[in-house]
Enzyme design. Structure first.
Site, PDB file in Angstrom:
ATOM      1  N   GLU A 155     -50.648   2.289 -25.374  1.00  9.97           N
ATOM      2  CA  GLU A 155     -50.100   1.283 -26.301  1.00  9.97           C
ATOM      3  C   GLU A 155     -50.361   1.693 -27.755  1.00  9.97           C
ATOM      4  O   GLU A 155     -49.563   1.400 -28.648  1.00  9.97           O
ATOM      5  CB  GLU A 155     -50.715  -0.100 -26.021  1.00  9.97           C
ATOM      6  CG  GLU A 155     -50.407  -0.672 -24.647  1.00  9.97           C
ATOM      7  CD  GLU A 155     -48.980  -1.204 -24.488  1.00  9.97           C
ATOM      8  OE1 GLU A 155     -48.237  -1.268 -25.477  1.00  9.97           O
ATOM      9  OE2 GLU A 155     -48.614  -1.545 -23.334  1.00  9.97           O
TER      10      GLU A 155
ATOM     11  N   ASN B 272     -41.574  -3.612 -27.002  1.00 12.47           N
ATOM     12  CA  ASN B 272     -41.289  -3.284 -25.603  1.00 12.47           C
ATOM     13  C   ASN B 272     -40.818  -1.848 -25.406  1.00 12.47           C
ATOM     14  O   ASN B 272     -40.332  -1.496 -24.330  1.00 12.47           O
ATOM     15  CB  ASN B 272     -40.217  -4.233 -25.048  1.00 12.47           C
ATOM     16  CG  ASN B 272     -40.834  -5.530 -24.595  1.00 12.47           C
ATOM     17  OD1 ASN B 272     -41.977  -5.548 -24.138  1.00 12.47           O
ATOM     18  ND2 ASN B 272     -40.105  -6.610 -24.742  1.00 12.47           N
TER      19      ASN B 272
ATOM     20  N   GLU C 243     -40.127 -14.574 -30.514  1.00  7.37           N
ATOM     21  CA  GLU C 243     -39.155 -13.632 -29.946  1.00  7.37           C
ATOM     22  C   GLU C 243     -37.740 -14.203 -30.003  1.00  7.37           C
ATOM     23  O   GLU C 243     -37.023 -14.249 -29.006  1.00  7.37           O
ATOM     24  CB  GLU C 243     -39.546 -13.340 -28.490  1.00  7.37           C
ATOM     25  CG  GLU C 243     -39.204 -11.930 -28.066  1.00  7.37           C
ATOM     26  CD  GLU C 243     -39.966 -11.511 -26.817  1.00  7.37           C
ATOM     27  OE1 GLU C 243     -40.810 -10.620 -26.941  1.00  7.37           O
ATOM     28  OE2 GLU C 243     -39.727 -12.083 -25.756  1.00  7.37           O
TER      29      GLU C 243
ATOM     30  N   HIS D 296     -41.959  -1.169 -16.447  1.00  6.93           N
ATOM     31  CA  HIS D 296     -41.996  -2.283 -15.490  1.00  6.93           C
ATOM     32  C   HIS D 296     -41.386  -1.860 -14.159  1.00  6.93           C
ATOM     33  O   HIS D 296     -41.879  -2.244 -13.095  1.00  6.93           O
ATOM     34  CB  HIS D 296     -41.281  -3.508 -16.064  1.00  6.93           C
ATOM     35  CG  HIS D 296     -42.051  -4.151 -17.181  1.00  6.93           C
ATOM     36  ND1 HIS D 296     -41.455  -4.826 -18.210  1.00  6.93           N
ATOM     37  CD2 HIS D 296     -43.387  -4.214 -17.426  1.00  6.93           C
ATOM     38  CE1 HIS D 296     -42.388  -5.261 -19.048  1.00  6.93           C
ATOM     39  NE2 HIS D 296     -43.557  -4.897 -18.595  1.00  6.93           N
TER      40      HIS D 296
ATOM     41  N   HIS E 157     -50.878  -0.206 -16.354  1.00  4.02           N
ATOM     42  CA  HIS E 157     -49.767  -0.539 -17.246  1.00  4.02           C
ATOM     43  C   HIS E 157     -49.549   0.539 -18.319  1.00  4.02           C
ATOM     44  O   HIS E 157     -48.426   1.011 -18.530  1.00  4.02           O
ATOM     45  CB  HIS E 157     -50.042  -1.903 -17.878  1.00  4.02           C
ATOM     46  CG  HIS E 157     -48.988  -2.355 -18.820  1.00  4.02           C
ATOM     47  ND1 HIS E 157     -47.700  -2.640 -18.416  1.00  4.02           N
ATOM     48  CD2 HIS E 157     -49.010  -2.563 -20.161  1.00  4.02           C
ATOM     49  CE1 HIS E 157     -46.985  -3.001 -19.460  1.00  4.02           C
ATOM     50  NE2 HIS E 157     -47.756  -2.966 -20.536  1.00  4.02           N
TER      51      HIS E 157
ATOM     52  N   LYS F  58     -48.925  -4.982 -35.144  1.00  2.00           N
ATOM     53  CA  LYS F  58     -48.397  -6.036 -34.264  1.00  2.00           C
ATOM     54  C   LYS F  58     -48.269  -7.339 -35.045  1.00  2.00           C
ATOM     55  O   LYS F  58     -47.282  -8.072 -34.896  1.00  2.00           O
ATOM     56  CB  LYS F  58     -49.272  -6.221 -33.022  1.00  2.00           C
ATOM     57  CG  LYS F  58     -48.714  -7.326 -32.127  1.00  2.00           C
ATOM     58  CD  LYS F  58     -49.079  -7.282 -30.686  1.00  2.00           C
ATOM     59  CE  LYS F  58     -48.388  -8.440 -29.933  1.00  2.00           C
ATOM     60  NZ  LYS F  58     -48.758  -8.540 -28.532  1.00  2.00           N
TER      61      LYS F  58
END
Ligand code: NAD
Ligand code: GLY
Length: 371
Positions: A189, A250, A241, A257, A270, A231
């Site tokens: 991330e 994303n 959003e 996913h 993840h 962020k």
């Protein structure tokens, strides 16, 4: 020893809050919460891995500031983000006599944060919420921005709310007990932020990859604080959003996913799936003529140095595309993907065809870009 820290302000009008990033901050949690006012009780949620390390320290620091503590420890892992666990949490809140003087505090990774935040958002029509993230993913991503929720058996994060915390304390010292694979997953991330928003930050990550891998405290504090700032900038502009801007976060996730779903949750962490997903997205962008192969190569090389996978799992590309069609960004049956156009910049591309995605999956599996 007095710990140094960096403060990152998330400016959301009446829902604004500070994120404190530093090392050895857990003993300051009580003071930070007390200074926010009105708190008589902290109801602390943690999990069975994190609680033995850090729960008593946090409780002591709160008690020293005159705040009563109650604790609720759940099993570690994604299954705790369930309706059954949430129901047990509401029950525990009522038994703890939680009221408007209560702050729900999450001490743990993203699972604990999402669950505790969901309980805070729903119990008594909303209690105040505080985040003490202890995984790298939670420190750079899930503790910031107010998305809270639980899973349904059919769909992850399907029931939830936007419920901003009143504050966040991210103590990078807690990452020393995080399993190495979980730490590397969080780095996926971190790389994402450089790719989507901040080219100089990406260059810095390239220069300091070794220090990051060794958890150099100073470098880690700077990196976590920078990710939180990036962020926060996005969340400040698109808190719920609605404008589409928040979707840039994303990047790589539509592929990721599908990889997580098709390999079975938990097989790939993840951040590992995000790393391979970002590689696929970058390869696709290059195939569409949007991105130079040099940038694809730089991203792949950094991910590899940080111990992350770049090749997609061995799955049928057609099956991956079918799974990607369940993404929330799909419109009128057409895939929309966040794709990079240059280092530090991404764009939402409409109507990507299944054939283009399949071609990118083949290329990402087989061939590597030289940097
Ligand atoms: P996690 O909470 O399951 O933590 C990973 C593992 O590390 C767990 O076993 C946990 O017990 C352990 N752990 C955490 N901190 C530790 C520490 N300091 N020492 C030892 N062990 C420690 O998973 P995660 O990766 O932190 O978060 C994933 C979750 O976050 C997912 O449910 C995902 O949906 C959610 N998420 C939410 C957002 C959001 O904006 N709300 C964003 C990204 C991810
Ligand atoms: N992790 C994506 C978001 O917070 O919007």
């Amino acid at each position: 020893m007095h710990a140094s820290s960096t403060r990152v302000r998330v400016d959301l009008g009446p829902r604004s809050y500070d994120i404190l990033v530093g090392s050895e901050l857990l003993d300051r949690v009580g003071r930070v919460i007390a200074d926010l006012g009105r708190t008589t009780q902290a109801w602390i949620v943690s999990d069975e891995h994190v609680a033995p390390w850090y729960l008593s320290r946090v409780c002591d620091s709160l008690k020293e500031c005159g705040i009563r503590t109650d604790t609720w420890v759940v099993p570690a892992g994604e299954p705790s983000k369930s309706l059954e666990t949430a129901a047990a949490g509401w029950q525990s809140l009522i038994e703890s006599h939680a009221d408007r003087g209560t702050v729900v505090a999450a001490l743990g990774g993203g699972v604990v944060g999402d669950l505790a935040g969901f309980l805070a958002a729903t119990y008594a029509r909303g209690l105040r919420f505080f985040q003490i993230p202890t995984s790298l993913l939670a420190q750079v991503d899930s503790s910031v921005g107010g998305k809270v929720g639980i899973n349904l058996p059919q769909a992850k994060n399907m029931v939830g709310a936007f419920h901003q915390p009143i504050g966040v304390v991210a103590d990078v010292g807690t990452l020393r007990t995080l399993p190495p694979r979980e730490y590397a997953s969080g780095l996926g991330e971190v790389v994402k932020y450089g790719m989507i928003l901040d080219a100089p930050f990406f260059t810095r990550l390239e220069a300091e990859a070794e220090a990051l891998l060794h958890q150099d405290a100073e470098v880690l504090c700077d990196v976590v604080a920078r990710c939180c700032r990036l962020k926060a900038d996005v969340v400040e502009q698109d808190e719920r959003e609605e404008s589409g801007l928040r979707a840039v976060l994303n990047y790589g996730h539509t592929f990721a996913h599908a990889f997580e779903t098709l390999t079975g949750y938990g097989v790939w962490l993840h951040g590992e799936a995000v790393a391979a997903g970002m590689h696929c997205a970058a390869v696709l962008a290059a195939q569409l003529g949007l991105l130079s192969p040099e940038v694809v190569g730089r991203q792949a090389e950094l991910l590899r140095r940080l111990g992350l996978p770049i090749h997609p799992p061995k799955l049928s590309p057609q099956e991956v595309v079918a799974c990607m069609m369940h993404d929330k960004k799909v419109r009128h049956g057409q895939l929309r993907l966040v794709l990079p156009t240059e280092m530090g910049h991404v764009t939402l591309v409409d109507a990507v065809s299944p054939e283009q995605v399949v071609a990118a999956l083949h290329a990402a599996a087989e061939r590597e870009f030289a940097s």
